[in-house]
Design a protein around this motif. Structure first.
Motif, PDB file in Angstrom:
ATOM      1  N   GLN A   1      59.430  40.459  31.617  1.00  0.00           N
ATOM      2  CA  GLN A   1      58.453  39.572  30.976  1.00  0.00           C
ATOM      3  C   GLN A   1      57.173  39.474  31.800  1.00  0.00           C
ATOM      4  O   GLN A   1      56.068  39.414  31.262  1.00  0.00           O
ATOM      5  CB  GLN A   1      59.057  38.186  30.774  1.00  0.00           C
ATOM      6  N   GLU A   2      57.322  39.475  33.109  1.00  0.00           N
ATOM      7  CA  GLU A   2      56.163  39.437  34.006  1.00  0.00           C
ATOM      8  C   GLU A   2      55.249  40.641  33.776  1.00  0.00           C
ATOM      9  O   GLU A   2      54.016  40.506  33.751  1.00  0.00           O
ATOM     10  CB  GLU A   2      56.638  39.411  35.457  1.00  0.00           C
ATOM     11  N   LEU A   3      55.839  41.805  33.596  1.00  0.00           N
ATOM     12  CA  LEU A   3      55.046  43.013  33.372  1.00  0.00           C
ATOM     13  C   LEU A   3      54.290  42.934  32.054  1.00  0.00           C
ATOM     14  O   LEU A   3      53.108  43.295  31.977  1.00  0.00           O
ATOM     15  CB  LEU A   3      55.963  44.241  33.392  1.00  0.00           C
ATOM     16  N   ILE A   4      54.953  42.472  31.008  1.00  0.00           N
ATOM     17  CA  ILE A   4      54.297  42.319  29.705  1.00  0.00           C
ATOM     18  C   ILE A   4      53.119  41.354  29.814  1.00  0.00           C
ATOM     19  O   ILE A   4      52.011  41.621  29.327  1.00  0.00           O
ATOM     20  CB  ILE A   4      55.311  41.834  28.647  1.00  0.00           C
ATOM     21  N   LEU A   5      53.358  40.214  30.462  1.00  0.00           N
ATOM     22  CA  LEU A   5      52.306  39.209  30.613  1.00  0.00           C
ATOM     23  C   LEU A   5      51.127  39.743  31.426  1.00  0.00           C
ATOM     24  O   LEU A   5      49.970  39.414  31.148  1.00  0.00           O
ATOM     25  CB  LEU A   5      52.872  37.961  31.286  1.00  0.00           C
ATOM     26  N   SER A   6      51.418  40.571  32.414  1.00  0.00           N
ATOM     27  CA  SER A   6      50.353  41.116  33.256  1.00  0.00           C
ATOM     28  C   SER A   6      49.391  41.969  32.444  1.00  0.00           C
ATOM     29  O   SER A   6      48.164  41.864  32.593  1.00  0.00           O
ATOM     30  CB  SER A   6      50.958  41.944  34.399  1.00  0.00           C
ATOM     31  N   TYR A   7      49.930  42.802  31.573  1.00  0.00           N
ATOM     32  CA  TYR A   7      49.069  43.616  30.720  1.00  0.00           C
ATOM     33  C   TYR A   7      48.274  42.740  29.745  1.00  0.00           C
ATOM     34  O   TYR A   7      47.103  43.011  29.463  1.00  0.00           O
ATOM     35  CB  TYR A   7      49.894  44.647  29.966  1.00  0.00           C
TER      36      TYR A   7
ATOM     37  N   GLN B   1      50.267  40.205  38.343  1.00  0.00           N
ATOM     38  CA  GLN B   1      51.693  39.935  38.166  1.00  0.00           C
ATOM     39  C   GLN B   1      52.090  38.603  38.791  1.00  0.00           C
ATOM     40  O   GLN B   1      52.875  37.838  38.207  1.00  0.00           O
ATOM     41  CB  GLN B   1      52.517  41.054  38.804  1.00  0.00           C
ATOM     42  N   GLN B   2      51.569  38.329  39.973  1.00  0.00           N
ATOM     43  CA  GLN B   2      51.883  37.057  40.628  1.00  0.00           C
ATOM     44  C   GLN B   2      51.359  35.878  39.820  1.00  0.00           C
ATOM     45  O   GLN B   2      52.008  34.838  39.716  1.00  0.00           O
ATOM     46  CB  GLN B   2      51.297  37.049  42.037  1.00  0.00           C
ATOM     47  N   LEU B   3      50.177  36.044  39.234  1.00  0.00           N
ATOM     48  CA  LEU B   3      49.639  34.982  38.381  1.00  0.00           C
ATOM     49  C   LEU B   3      50.525  34.768  37.165  1.00  0.00           C
ATOM     50  O   LEU B   3      50.804  33.624  36.779  1.00  0.00           O
ATOM     51  CB  LEU B   3      48.210  35.330  37.948  1.00  0.00           C
ATOM     52  N   ALA B   4      50.965  35.858  36.548  1.00  0.00           N
ATOM     53  CA  ALA B   4      51.849  35.750  35.384  1.00  0.00           C
ATOM     54  C   ALA B   4      53.111  34.975  35.733  1.00  0.00           C
ATOM     55  O   ALA B   4      53.548  34.089  34.985  1.00  0.00           O
ATOM     56  CB  ALA B   4      52.204  37.149  34.875  1.00  0.00           C
TER      57      ALA B   4
ATOM     58  N   ILE C   1      40.860  35.992  36.559  1.00  0.00           N
ATOM     59  CA  ILE C   1      42.204  36.202  37.083  1.00  0.00           C
ATOM     60  C   ILE C   1      42.283  35.746  38.531  1.00  0.00           C
ATOM     61  O   ILE C   1      43.224  35.039  38.926  1.00  0.00           O
ATOM     62  CB  ILE C   1      42.606  37.693  36.966  1.00  0.00           C
ATOM     63  N   LEU C   2      41.293  36.125  39.339  1.00  0.00           N
ATOM     64  CA  LEU C   2      41.300  35.731  40.747  1.00  0.00           C
ATOM     65  C   LEU C   2      41.120  34.232  40.901  1.00  0.00           C
ATOM     66  O   LEU C   2      41.767  33.608  41.762  1.00  0.00           O
ATOM     67  CB  LEU C   2      40.197  36.480  41.498  1.00  0.00           C
ATOM     68  N   GLU C   3      40.276  33.632  40.079  1.00  0.00           N
ATOM     69  CA  GLU C   3      40.081  32.184  40.126  1.00  0.00           C
ATOM     70  C   GLU C   3      41.384  31.445  39.826  1.00  0.00           C
ATOM     71  O   GLU C   3      41.762  30.504  40.539  1.00  0.00           O
ATOM     72  CB  GLU C   3      39.004  31.770  39.118  1.00  0.00           C
ATOM     73  N   LEU C   4      42.081  31.873  38.792  1.00  0.00           N
ATOM     74  CA  LEU C   4      43.362  31.256  38.448  1.00  0.00           C
ATOM     75  C   LEU C   4      44.392  31.485  39.547  1.00  0.00           C
ATOM     76  O   LEU C   4      45.132  30.566  39.918  1.00  0.00           O
ATOM     77  CB  LEU C   4      43.876  31.825  37.120  1.00  0.00           C
ATOM     78  N   TYR C   5      44.442  32.694  40.063  1.00  0.00           N
ATOM     79  CA  TYR C   5      45.405  32.995  41.115  1.00  0.00           C
ATOM     80  C   TYR C   5      45.211  32.086  42.322  1.00  0.00           C
ATOM     81  O   TYR C   5      46.173  31.498  42.837  1.00  0.00           O
ATOM     82  CB  TYR C   5      45.300  34.459  41.543  1.00  0.00           C
ATOM     83  N   LEU C   6      43.986  31.984  42.802  1.00  0.00           N
ATOM     84  CA  LEU C   6      43.716  31.192  44.003  1.00  0.00           C
ATOM     85  C   LEU C   6      44.016  29.715  43.792  1.00  0.00           C
ATOM     86  O   LEU C   6      44.349  29.011  44.743  1.00  0.00           O
ATOM     87  CB  LEU C   6      42.257  31.376  44.424  1.00  0.00           C
ATOM     88  N   ASN C   7      43.924  29.243  42.575  1.00  0.00           N
ATOM     89  CA  ASN C   7      44.216  27.843  42.293  1.00  0.00           C
ATOM     90  C   ASN C   7      45.689  27.573  42.013  1.00  0.00           C
ATOM     91  O   ASN C   7      46.141  26.428  42.152  1.00  0.00           O
ATOM     92  CB  ASN C   7      43.379  27.366  41.103  1.00  0.00           C
TER      93      ASN C   7
END
Length: 239
Positions: free
Chosen positions: A146-152, A127-130, A163-169
């Motif tokens: 919209q965040e919830l939709i994007l998360s799924y 969700q944070q990444l979205a 997902i983790l790679e994108l989040y950390l960056n």
């Protein structure tokens, strides 16, 4: 020949069909970008652009600090620390944890009423990444929906490692610092790959309110939170 205008019911039906089609196209545009980012690294995010725009109202020359680093160039310590701090069930959920959202809302409401700096993030890493990648820091039910939709969508398209790679960056770690590489250099004068356990735990502890800790330094609560994360990191699995 006499022409009759469509009935109100038919006009309403047309409006509804057009509205549904537009909504579906809008969501499809997000899905296309998610597929793209599964293979190609973004140069910026929606929150980065929003932050830069706001900062340039006071200083037109301000620049963000950001440098992409690949997954294998990021210390396992920060991967474990972030999962421990922000999303303990990261490897098991499908994007959203409804119970965590309710618990965090109740906790943060209580802390705010007491004037405390403590905050708990009920959003998953996905969700944070979205939010970071596509949306903004604004608080509204529309944005949250919209965040919830994007998360799924993200969970359906991307493996957990990506997902983790994108989040950390993409995560914000200071007023102008985005991504783990900028954070490592800003706070510890090192690279993301070289972060040790205590450094990683402190960075993870900053995440719910990074701008606050950027301005106020290592507060007593941040120290306690860092110690708690360090104790939990050993049991965390990473993708």
């Amino acid at each position: 020949m006499k022409h009759t205008s469509p009935s109100p019911a038919k006009r309403l039906a047309v409006v509804l069909l057009v509205s549904i089609a537009l909504v579906l196209l809008y969501q499809l545009s997000f899905l296309v970008r998610i597929v793209w980012f599964n293979f190609y690294n973004p140069n910026s995010s929606a929150v980065m652009r929003q932050t830069l725009s706001e900062l340039r109202k006071d200083d037109p020359n301000v620049q963000l600090r950001f440098e992409w680093v690949d997954y294998d160039q990021i210390s396992p310590h920060i991967k474990r620390a972030v999962i421990s701090s922000e999303d303990a069930n990261f490897l098991d959920h499908t994007g959203v944890e409804w119970q965590a959202i309710r618990q965090a809302w109740e906790y943060n409401k209580k802390q705010a009423a007491q004037g405390s700096e403590r905050r708990r993030g009920g959003s998953t890493l996905t969700q944070q990444l979205a939010k970071n990648l596509f949306l903004s820091t604004s608080r509204s039910y529309t944005r949250k929906g919209q965040e919830l939709i994007l998360s799924y969508m993200i969970e359906y398209v991307m493996p957990k490692q990506r997902i983790l790679e994108l989040y950390l960056n993409m995560a914000q770690w200071g007023q102008v610092d985005f991504g783990v590489q900028a954070a490592a250099q800003r706070y510890f004068k090192t690279d993301a790959k070289q972060l040790n356990a205590s450094q990683a735990a402190r960075l993870a502890a900053m995440l719910p309110n990074p701008v606050f800790y950027d301005r106020n330094g290592n507060t007593p609560y941040l120290q306690r939170r860092t110690n708690t994360i360090m104790q939990r990191m050993r049991q965390v699995r990473i993708p």
